[in-house]
Design an enzyme around this catalytic site. Structure first.
Site, mmCIF file in Angstrom:
data_model
loop_
_atom_site.group_PDB
_atom_site.id
_atom_site.type_symbol
_atom_site.label_atom_id
_atom_site.label_comp_id
_atom_site.label_asym_id
_atom_site.label_seq_id
_atom_site.Cartn_x
_atom_site.Cartn_y
_atom_site.Cartn_z
ATOM 1 N N ASN A 1 0.742 -0.957 0.061
ATOM 2 C CA ASN A 1 0.269 0.082 0.089
ATOM 3 C C ASN A 1 0.738 0.843 0.192
ATOM 4 O O ASN A 1 0.107 2.421 0.295
ATOM 5 C CB ASN A 1 -0.809 0.276 0.366
ATOM 6 C CG ASN A 1 -0.780 0.234 2.504
ATOM 7 O OD1 ASN A 1 1.124 -0.437 2.614
ATOM 8 N ND2 ASN A 1 -0.588 -0.056 3.641
ATOM 9 N N ASP B 1 3.287 2.312 2.016
ATOM 10 C CA ASP B 1 3.382 3.767 3.235
ATOM 11 C C ASP B 1 5.426 3.237 3.494
ATOM 12 O O ASP B 1 5.687 3.421 4.740
ATOM 13 C CB ASP B 1 2.527 3.108 3.941
ATOM 14 C CG ASP B 1 2.319 1.595 5.003
ATOM 15 O OD1 ASP B 1 3.424 0.936 3.639
ATOM 16 O OD2 ASP B 1 2.011 0.778 5.441
ATOM 17 N N ASP C 1 8.306 -17.297 21.571
ATOM 18 C CA ASP C 1 8.890 -16.454 21.598
ATOM 19 C C ASP C 1 9.801 -16.524 23.350
ATOM 20 O O ASP C 1 9.583 -16.664 24.592
ATOM 21 C CB ASP C 1 8.458 -15.104 21.548
ATOM 22 C CG ASP C 1 9.788 -13.765 21.879
ATOM 23 O OD1 ASP C 1 10.637 -13.219 20.708
ATOM 24 O OD2 ASP C 1 9.214 -12.755 22.809
ATOM 25 N N HIS D 1 16.184 -12.890 13.131
ATOM 26 C CA HIS D 1 16.417 -11.200 12.739
ATOM 27 C C HIS D 1 16.459 -10.780 14.195
ATOM 28 O O HIS D 1 16.334 -9.318 13.878
ATOM 29 C CB HIS D 1 14.548 -10.579 12.973
ATOM 30 C CG HIS D 1 14.026 -11.775 14.336
ATOM 31 N ND1 HIS D 1 13.495 -12.271 13.888
ATOM 32 C CD2 HIS D 1 13.292 -10.957 15.161
ATOM 33 C CE1 HIS D 1 13.348 -12.567 15.240
ATOM 34 N NE2 HIS D 1 12.600 -11.742 16.423
ATOM 35 N N ASP D 2 17.559 -10.751 14.883
ATOM 36 C CA ASP D 2 17.519 -11.469 15.963
ATOM 37 C C ASP D 2 19.614 -11.350 15.998
ATOM 38 O O ASP D 2 20.303 -10.297 16.240
ATOM 39 C CB ASP D 2 17.383 -12.073 17.127
ATOM 40 C CG ASP D 2 15.512 -11.452 17.578
ATOM 41 O OD1 ASP D 2 15.377 -10.401 17.380
ATOM 42 O OD2 ASP D 2 15.595 -12.304 18.369
ATOM 43 N N ASP E 1 3.740 -16.259 15.428
ATOM 44 C CA ASP E 1 4.911 -15.992 16.444
ATOM 45 C C ASP E 1 3.927 -15.290 17.668
ATOM 46 O O ASP E 1 3.125 -14.917 17.700
ATOM 47 C CB ASP E 1 5.314 -14.463 16.350
ATOM 48 C CG ASP E 1 6.503 -14.999 16.696
ATOM 49 O OD1 ASP E 1 7.345 -14.737 18.218
ATOM 50 O OD2 ASP E 1 7.961 -13.890 16.227
ATOM 51 N N ASP F 1 3.708 -5.257 4.492
ATOM 52 C CA ASP F 1 2.126 -6.389 4.969
ATOM 53 C C ASP F 1 1.700 -7.038 4.804
ATOM 54 O O ASP F 1 2.142 -7.624 3.646
ATOM 55 C CB ASP F 1 1.221 -4.848 4.711
ATOM 56 C CG ASP F 1 1.292 -4.256 3.076
ATOM 57 O OD1 ASP F 1 1.268 -5.335 2.182
ATOM 58 O OD2 ASP F 1 1.263 -2.862 2.831
ATOM 59 N N GLU G 1 11.634 -19.968 20.889
ATOM 60 C CA GLU G 1 13.328 -19.870 21.191
ATOM 61 C C GLU G 1 14.053 -20.169 21.782
ATOM 62 O O GLU G 1 13.089 -19.118 22.833
ATOM 63 C CB GLU G 1 12.443 -18.212 20.973
ATOM 64 C CG GLU G 1 14.377 -17.931 20.580
ATOM 65 C CD GLU G 1 13.908 -16.117 20.610
ATOM 66 O OE1 GLU G 1 14.941 -14.856 20.543
ATOM 67 O OE2 GLU G 1 13.411 -15.458 21.994
HETATM 68 C C1 GLC Z 1 12.653 -11.796 21.461
HETATM 69 C C2 GLC Z 1 12.645 -11.843 19.892
HETATM 70 C C3 GLC Z 1 13.164 -9.872 19.591
HETATM 71 C C4 GLC Z 1 12.952 -9.857 20.480
HETATM 72 C C5 GLC Z 1 12.672 -10.678 21.636
HETATM 73 C C6 GLC Z 1 11.604 -10.044 22.953
HETATM 74 O O1 GLC Z 1 14.164 -12.152 21.614
HETATM 75 O O2 GLC Z 1 12.697 -12.167 18.791
HETATM 76 O O3 GLC Z 1 13.299 -9.965 18.498
HETATM 77 O O4 GLC Z 1 12.707 -8.107 20.603
HETATM 78 O O5 GLC Z 1 12.399 -11.532 22.224
HETATM 79 O O6 GLC Z 1 10.040 -9.609 22.510
#
Ligand code: GLC
Length: 534
Positions: free
Chosen positions: A28, A30, A205, A329-330, A103, A34, A268
């Site tokens: 869209n 922005d 998480d 992503h971390d 997630d 999405d 995780e």
């Molecule tokens: C997990 C996620 C991370 C987030 C953290 C707090 O480690 O992968 O991206 O910042 O939890 O929720």
């Protein structure tokens, strides 16, 4: 019974692909990805032969930690679309015979969540005990020495009710009190809400954070702390994480999943191997896949990797299914950690090891961490601890689809910048190049999915000396020998007690494919090969 004779489920046989939704595809204009964008790109994922897609949080959130601070677990953030868009996405994923993993962030909510607003409203509010509230010490100081992952104390003073609350991450992410049965029931209901919709599983998480020591004892000091590390590392989180009671909670979550058909849960968990294994639960009553982050943390060295694979394989509980990860992503991207040439070898490793592989979006085209100038940093971990190079923005940049302006990701300026070289490194360019890393990923996954020896077969290490990593994957009908040169220099494989003969099926140097090899073989620097044995 041998593993290969058992029935295997989709999450054992298939490959998982992680999407960071802000950065996959904007529909869209922005500048932020999405749900409709993801729908537009499903063919890309399907053409890679992916079985399941895990999407980082999509829910209502003030975005203090980009969606890992949730203010409504059962609604979609308008930035990503609506519940109708979600339903459409789920249907579109299922129509392509793929699965969708969401997630689940059960350890903490946003401070904007109605539960926390109630909890902080007064000491006698019925939800007061849903979070972890404590009086100050006599001198006004925090209840204990616990530190927040994102810097500073883990305790935040609440002026209104004159108590501290605990937050393992940002102060905008208060931790829920999982010892309270009402909290447990509320979160299990969240799971049921999405499972009823047809979602296939959850990535949970920070699973190892969910229960803290009942007495809230001080964490011991870490004698190995170095100044370049995050301040959180100053202490050993012996009392704030990985408490024995966490397994009761995980088991309760598992029971909810088991009341549906073929649903699954990935945990995780950043813990050493022997502790990680406990998250499979007694008699496999815990997480289906406690995330195995070994390849993210150990040195890129053949001896080191081989010994870690063996330790991990050896520690698995009976029937516990392995899994492997190269990025998320971390963490810094694999191409930035080991370089472009080794990233191809890493792909071959990930996709030939025994167990479910998870691919982080963009790794299939060799995306690198993008340098983000200090005044553009957005990640709270980077902003709160400046100078330590801890921002996670570099690995969260927009997917590079093509050569056009904004890389085909968006019609306007993306929320994070693109790298200078995106006109060369993108899906479209690599689609036309049979030698690209993308072509390699595609062929590796295809072969893995076609060959039972690779997706469910056994694993056996083959003795080789560094820089060579060698192993077999096999069933009773088929054997593959995998040889990976983890260095830039040539090396030679000439095993003393292992006579082999076969054909090179896939090689990071595709020119060699189809050649017959026997007894010994030379490898170029950064070369990896899969040999189909006779
Ligand atoms: C997990 C996620 C991370 C987030 C953290 C707090 O480690 O992968 O991206 O910042 O939890 O929720």
């Amino acid at each position: 019974m041998k593993d290969t004779q058992q029935k295997h489920l989709w999450w054992q046989e298939g490959v998982i692909y992680q999407i960071y939704p802000r950065s996959y595809q904007d529909s869209n204009g922005d500048g932020v990805g999405d749900l409709q964008g993801i729908i537009q790109r499903l063919e890309h994922i399907k053409s890679l032969c992916i079985k399941a897609i895990w999407i980082s949080p999509l829910f209502s959130s003030p975005m203090a930690d980009f969606g890992y601070d949730i203010s409504d677990y059962c609604d979609i953030h308008p930035l990503f679309g609506s519940m109708d868009d979600f339903d459409e996405l789920l249907q579109a994923v299922h129509d392509r015979d793929m699965k969708l993993i969401l997630d689940l962030v059960p350890n903490h909510t946003s401070d904007e969540h109605p539960w926390f607003k109630e909890s902080r409203s007064s000491k006698d509010n019925p939800k007061r005990d849903w979070y972890i509230w404590k009086d100050a010490n006599e001198d006004g100081s925090e209840p204990n020495n616990w530190l927040a992952m994102f810097g500073g104390s883990a305790w935040e003073w609440d002026e209104h009710t004159q108590q501290y609350y605990y937050h393992a991450f940002l102060k905008e992410q208060p931790d829920l009190n999982w010892r309270n049965p009402e909290v447990q029931e509320a979160m299990l209901d969240v799971m049921r809400f999405w499972l009823d919709k047809g979602v296939d599983g959850f990535r949970v998480d920070v699973m190892w954070h969910m229960i803290k020591d009942e007495q809230l004892r001080d964490n011991p000091v870490n004698p190995h702390y170095k100044a370049h590390q995050a301040t959180y590392e100053k202490l050993i989180p012996a009392y704030s994480t990985d408490q024995p009671e966490v397994h009761d909670i995980v088991h309760k979550m598992r029971k909810v999943l088991d009341s549906y058909d073929e649903r699954m849960m990935i945990g995780e968990i950043y813990l050493p191997i022997h502790k990680l294994m406990t998250y499979y639960g007694t008699d496999k009553s815990g997480a289906h896949l406690p995330f195995n982050f070994l390849l993210l943390s150990i040195d890129w060295d053949a001896t080191e990797i081989s010994s870690n694979i063996n330790q991990y394989e050896g520690a698995l509980p009976n029937g516990g299914w392995p899994n492997w990860v190269l990025g998320n992503h971390d963490q810094p991207r694999i191409t930035s950690r080991v370089g472009k040439a080794q990233a191809r070898v890493a792909a071959m490793l990930l996709l030939t090891l025994r167990g479910t592989p998870t691919i982080y979006y963009g790794d299939e085209i060799g995306m690198r961490d993008v340098p983000i100038p200090p005044d553009e940093v957005q990640d709270p971990q980077g902003l709160n601890m400046p100078g330590l190079n801890l921002s996670r923005d570099p690995q969260r940049t927009p997917m590079q689809w093509d050569r056009s302006e904004n890389a085909g990701f968006s019609e306007s300026k993306p929320w994070l910048r693109l790298p200078e070289d995106y006109r060369r490194v993108n899906v479209k360019t690599q689609l036309e190049d049979e030698f690209s890393i993308y072509a390699l990923y595609k062929r590796l996954i295809k072969l893995r999915q076609e060959e039972p020896a690779l997706h469910i077969g056994d694993y056996r290490p083959v003795v080789a000396s560094s820089p060579l990593l060698a192993y077999l994957r096999y069933t009773s009908d088929q054997r593959f020998l995998i040889l990976l040169n983890l260095s830039h220099k040539p090396c030679h494989f000439a095993p003393e007690h292992f006579n082999f003969e076969g054909t090179i099926e896939i090689d990071t140097l595709p020119e060699r494919e189809g050649a017959t090899v026997s007894k010994h073989v030379s490898l170029s620097g950064d070369e990896g090969m899969i040999i189909r044995l006779k």
